[in-house]
Design a protein around this motif. Structure first.
Motif, PDB file in Angstrom:
ATOM      1  N   ASP A  47       0.863  -1.073   0.020  1.00  0.00           N
ATOM      2  CA  ASP A  47       0.018  -0.224   0.240  1.00  0.00           C
ATOM      3  C   ASP A  47       0.751   1.151   0.121  1.00  0.00           C
ATOM      4  O   ASP A  47       1.432   1.624   0.886  1.00  0.00           O
ATOM      5  N   LYS A  48       0.942   2.090  -1.042  1.00  0.00           N
ATOM      6  CA  LYS A  48       1.752   3.079  -1.199  1.00  0.00           C
ATOM      7  C   LYS A  48       1.442   4.271  -0.195  1.00  0.00           C
ATOM      8  O   LYS A  48       2.133   4.897   0.322  1.00  0.00           O
ATOM      9  N   GLU A  49       0.236   4.237   0.233  1.00  0.00           N
ATOM     10  CA  GLU A  49      -0.312   5.257   1.199  1.00  0.00           C
ATOM     11  C   GLU A  49       0.239   4.916   2.570  1.00  0.00           C
ATOM     12  O   GLU A  49       0.816   5.766   3.304  1.00  0.00           O
ATOM     13  N   LEU A  50       0.158   3.751   3.046  1.00  0.00           N
ATOM     14  CA  LEU A  50       0.846   3.265   4.208  1.00  0.00           C
ATOM     15  C   LEU A  50       2.358   3.502   4.284  1.00  0.00           C
ATOM     16  O   LEU A  50       2.917   3.648   5.294  1.00  0.00           O
ATOM     17  N   PHE A  51       3.044   3.133   3.054  1.00  0.00           N
ATOM     18  CA  PHE A  51       4.246   3.124   2.951  1.00  0.00           C
ATOM     19  C   PHE A  51       4.781   4.803   3.185  1.00  0.00           C
ATOM     20  O   PHE A  51       5.583   4.725   4.060  1.00  0.00           O
ATOM     21  N   PHE A  52       4.389   5.663   2.456  1.00  0.00           N
ATOM     22  CA  PHE A  52       4.590   6.959   2.701  1.00  0.00           C
ATOM     23  C   PHE A  52       4.358   7.639   4.058  1.00  0.00           C
ATOM     24  O   PHE A  52       4.735   8.385   4.590  1.00  0.00           O
ATOM     25  N   ASP A  53       3.037   6.907   4.399  1.00  0.00           N
ATOM     26  CA  ASP A  53       2.656   7.584   5.799  1.00  0.00           C
ATOM     27  C   ASP A  53       3.712   7.000   7.031  1.00  0.00           C
ATOM     28  O   ASP A  53       3.905   7.926   8.068  1.00  0.00           O
ATOM     29  N   THR A  54       4.086   5.698   6.870  1.00  0.00           N
ATOM     30  CA  THR A  54       4.922   5.225   7.832  1.00  0.00           C
ATOM     31  C   THR A  54       6.488   6.113   7.787  1.00  0.00           C
ATOM     32  O   THR A  54       7.341   6.368   8.746  1.00  0.00           O
ATOM     33  N   LEU A  55       6.789   6.493   6.447  1.00  0.00           N
ATOM     34  CA  LEU A  55       8.004   7.144   6.297  1.00  0.00           C
ATOM     35  C   LEU A  55       7.883   8.597   6.784  1.00  0.00           C
ATOM     36  O   LEU A  55       9.048   8.833   7.342  1.00  0.00           O
ATOM     37  N   ILE A  56       7.058   9.261   6.483  1.00  0.00           N
ATOM     38  CA  ILE A  56       7.078  10.377   6.916  1.00  0.00           C
ATOM     39  C   ILE A  56       6.834  10.542   8.638  1.00  0.00           C
ATOM     40  O   ILE A  56       7.332  11.420   9.149  1.00  0.00           O
ATOM     41  N   SER A  57       6.284   9.629   9.259  1.00  0.00           N
ATOM     42  CA  SER A  57       6.110   9.498  10.504  1.00  0.00           C
ATOM     43  C   SER A  57       7.477   9.397  11.072  1.00  0.00           C
ATOM     44  O   SER A  57       8.062  10.033  12.239  1.00  0.00           O
ATOM     45  N   GLN A  58       8.432   8.411  10.448  1.00  0.00           N
ATOM     46  CA  GLN A  58       9.851   8.388  11.000  1.00  0.00           C
ATOM     47  C   GLN A  58      10.562   9.527  10.758  1.00  0.00           C
ATOM     48  O   GLN A  58      11.587   9.608  11.415  1.00  0.00           O
ATOM     49  N   VAL A  59      10.614  10.055   9.553  1.00  0.00           N
ATOM     50  CA  VAL A  59      11.048  11.323   9.261  1.00  0.00           C
ATOM     51  C   VAL A  59      10.817  12.532  10.428  1.00  0.00           C
ATOM     52  O   VAL A  59      11.712  13.181  11.047  1.00  0.00           O
ATOM     53  N   TYR A  60       9.705  12.851  10.943  1.00  0.00           N
ATOM     54  CA  TYR A  60       9.235  13.552  12.102  1.00  0.00           C
ATOM     55  C   TYR A  60       9.990  12.978  13.251  1.00  0.00           C
ATOM     56  O   TYR A  60      10.320  13.831  14.340  1.00  0.00           O
ATOM     57  N   GLU A  61      10.166  11.718  13.551  1.00  0.00           N
ATOM     58  CA  GLU A  61      10.792  11.094  14.730  1.00  0.00           C
ATOM     59  C   GLU A  61      12.473  11.116  14.535  1.00  0.00           C
ATOM     60  O   GLU A  61      12.881  11.692  15.870  1.00  0.00           O
ATOM     61  N   PHE A  62      12.932  11.454  13.579  1.00  0.00           N
ATOM     62  CA  PHE A  62      14.608  11.401  13.656  1.00  0.00           C
ATOM     63  C   PHE A  62      14.930  12.783  13.207  1.00  0.00           C
ATOM     64  O   PHE A  62      16.293  12.731  12.907  1.00  0.00           O
TER      65      PHE A  62
END
Length: 527
Positions: A47-62
């Protein structure tokens, strides 16, 4: 390289791997993310939406842990789409060589603009090329990504094809070996941090900090005096005498902020607040504990560390008599300090109430209302109205009808309405100005600015200019703001700083859902 430590950070999502490089002798940390998004309509499609949502949450985290860098095969062909918001983000345009878009384009671009990231492809360096060369054609699907603020750290971006690497290495590949040459290219860039990060050469870890001013006790001489008055007048006179331009008003407001900041540093008490992790944060412990202080945090953390050592000793079956004794003694010290802090707080509050009862009765009863049960009350609008006969009605229809009629009377005033002859066209009827029209076109009065500044909420966080509203409630600042507001009203220009805001995103992912499930199971309920 012996002083560099490499460790995996997050590999919870398939296709996304976070690593970090940490210098052992300094606080420098570099986060690296490697991604792979399978192509559309493949057997491994996600799921591309889930992929990029996960990636953006990790960007905010790190993003606050240091520099970060994302690279990988996203299988996204973006064409000449902007990877930033034109007119808002001030970065250079990239050189586009692949003008085709696919189904991942929109989602990938939304991820870049939402995370304040951009591509290095075609933007840094001059050797740009297609990243995938196969029998189906040439395309750009592999990207190097970083944030806008870190863009200047990266230099000399290159795309090196696999065939060029083989030629450069002078390998003779024929037959089966030639068919095993990868169709994806190598992405190369240089990272220069030696001149821009002095913290890389300092030892020890330093947490971010800021200065907090005591705006509750502003002295009477704050922003008072002839020197401050003349400096503010010279600043605003320079704006009114020069040409109307955005640079002039930005400079004037910057000078005003500098004058007020100088007064705050000289006449207000301040302390340095060090931002630390959740272990030593007082905010979580201060909830409904007005008597809590920094010393209690130190004693509490020492007690928790002693308790952890004692529990580890029990698990390892080591003699833990001394560990238990240390924990008990530190717990006794913490309890004693808590009782001292409580008694001191209640005694101080009692003395303040006694003084307020003699000086200001209104403030005294306000403080009384904040003590005990009254502080837990919530003001609610009752579902009842008083009719024309003076009777109280709780009927929902009567309440809604009363609210409707009151708002209709409020918004549809009949006193200053303009009446025109129906035989005269509207565009030919004489213009009649009402009292409200004069109020909207006349200059802003000094009384209006004074009332707004004095009625502004106290104790609120300051904006980009770092000037809280509490320090503006004095005559010199209000005179300056009165003339500045009128100049902005006439020219239609405002300081650029007023258009900037501070946004702290709080990402949410599946971790919160898992935690809620765990809590429900612990409570004996099924989610």
């Amino acid at each position: 390289m012996a002083s560099i430590k490499t460790q995996s950070v997050d590999q919870s999502f398939e296709g996304i791997l976070w690593l970090y490089l940490h210098h052992r002798l300094s606080n420098f940390r570099f986060n690296i993310c490697v991604c792979y998004l399978p192509p559309d309509h493949s057997t491994r499609q996600v799921d591309k939406e889930l992929f990029f949502d996960t990636l953006i949450s990790q960007v905010y985290e790190f993003q606050n842990d240091g520099l970060f860098y994302i690279c990988g095969d996203f299988n996204s062909r973006c064409g000449d789409e902007y990877d930033y918001i034109p007119g808002v983000d001030c970065i250079n345009m990239r050189s586009v060589i692949d003008f085709t878009r696919n189904s991942y384009c929109t989602t990938f671009i939304d991820f870049l603009t939402s995370s304040n990231c951009c591509m290095l492809n075609g933007r840094v360096g001059t050797n740009n090329d297609f990243t995938c060369v196969s029998s189906k054609g040439q395309s750009v699907v592999d990207y190097c990504i970083t944030s806008y603020e870190n863009l200047h750290f990266f230099q000399d971006f290159k795309v090196i094809r696999a065939s060029d690497l083989i030629i450069k290495s002078k390998l003779n590949m024929t037959g089966l070996d030639a068919r095993s040459i990868p169709d994806h290219s190598l992405l190369y860039c240089e990272l220069n941090i030696s001149a821009s990060l002095p913290s890389c050469h300092t030892s020890g870890k330093r947490s971010p900090e800021f200065i907090k001013f005591d705006v509750k006790n502003i002295p009477s001489n704050f922003c008072h005096g002839d020197d401050i008055h003349l400096r503010l007048l010279d600043t605003i006179n320079g704006l009114e005498t020069n040409e109307v331009s955005q640079c002039n008003i930005d400079q004037v407001y910057t000078d005003f902020c500098a004058i007020v900041s100088e007064e705050m540093n000289q006449k207000l008490h301040s302390k340095v607040i060090v931002m630390s992790d959740s272990t030593y944060c007082n905010k979580r412990k201060r909830i409904k504990k007005p008597w809590w202080n920094d010393n209690l945090s130190v004693f509490f953390n020492d007690m928790c560390c002693a308790e952890k050592l004692w529990k580890k000793g029990k698990l390892s079956r080591v003699s833990c008599v001394e560990l238990k004794s240390s924990f008990v003694s530190k717990r006794r010290v913490f309890d004693r300090e808590v009782q001292k802090a409580k008694r001191k707080y209640w005694y101080t509050l009692q003395q303040e109430l006694l003084l307020e009862s003699k000086a200001d009765q209104q403030t005294f009863w306000k403080k009384i209302g904040k003590i005990g049960i009254a502080s837990e009350r919530k003001t609610l609008i009752p579902m009842e109205v008083v009719d024309a006969n003076g009777n109280v009605s709780s009927n929902v229809d009567d309440v809604l009808l009363k609210w409707k009629s009151d708002y209709a009377d409020l918004l549809n005033q009949t006193g200053n309405q303009v009446t025109t002859d129906r035989n005269i066209p509207v565009d030919q009827s004489p213009a009649v100005l009402t009292e409200s029209d004069f109020l909207l076109t006349e200059e802003i009065s000094f009384e209006e600015v004074f009332n707004v500044v004095c009625k502004s909420k106290r104790g609120k966080a300051s904006g980009v200019d770092n000037i809280p509203a509490d320090v503006l409630c004095n005559q010199n600042c209000i005179i300056f703001l009165h003339r500045l507001f009128n100049w902005c009203f006439k020219t239609g220009k405002v300081p650029e700083m007023w258009n900037n805001i501070i946004i702290n995103p709080i990402p949410k992912n599946n971790i919160h859902h898992k935690k809620s499930k765990k809590v429900l199971f612990q409570q004996g309920r099924r989610p």
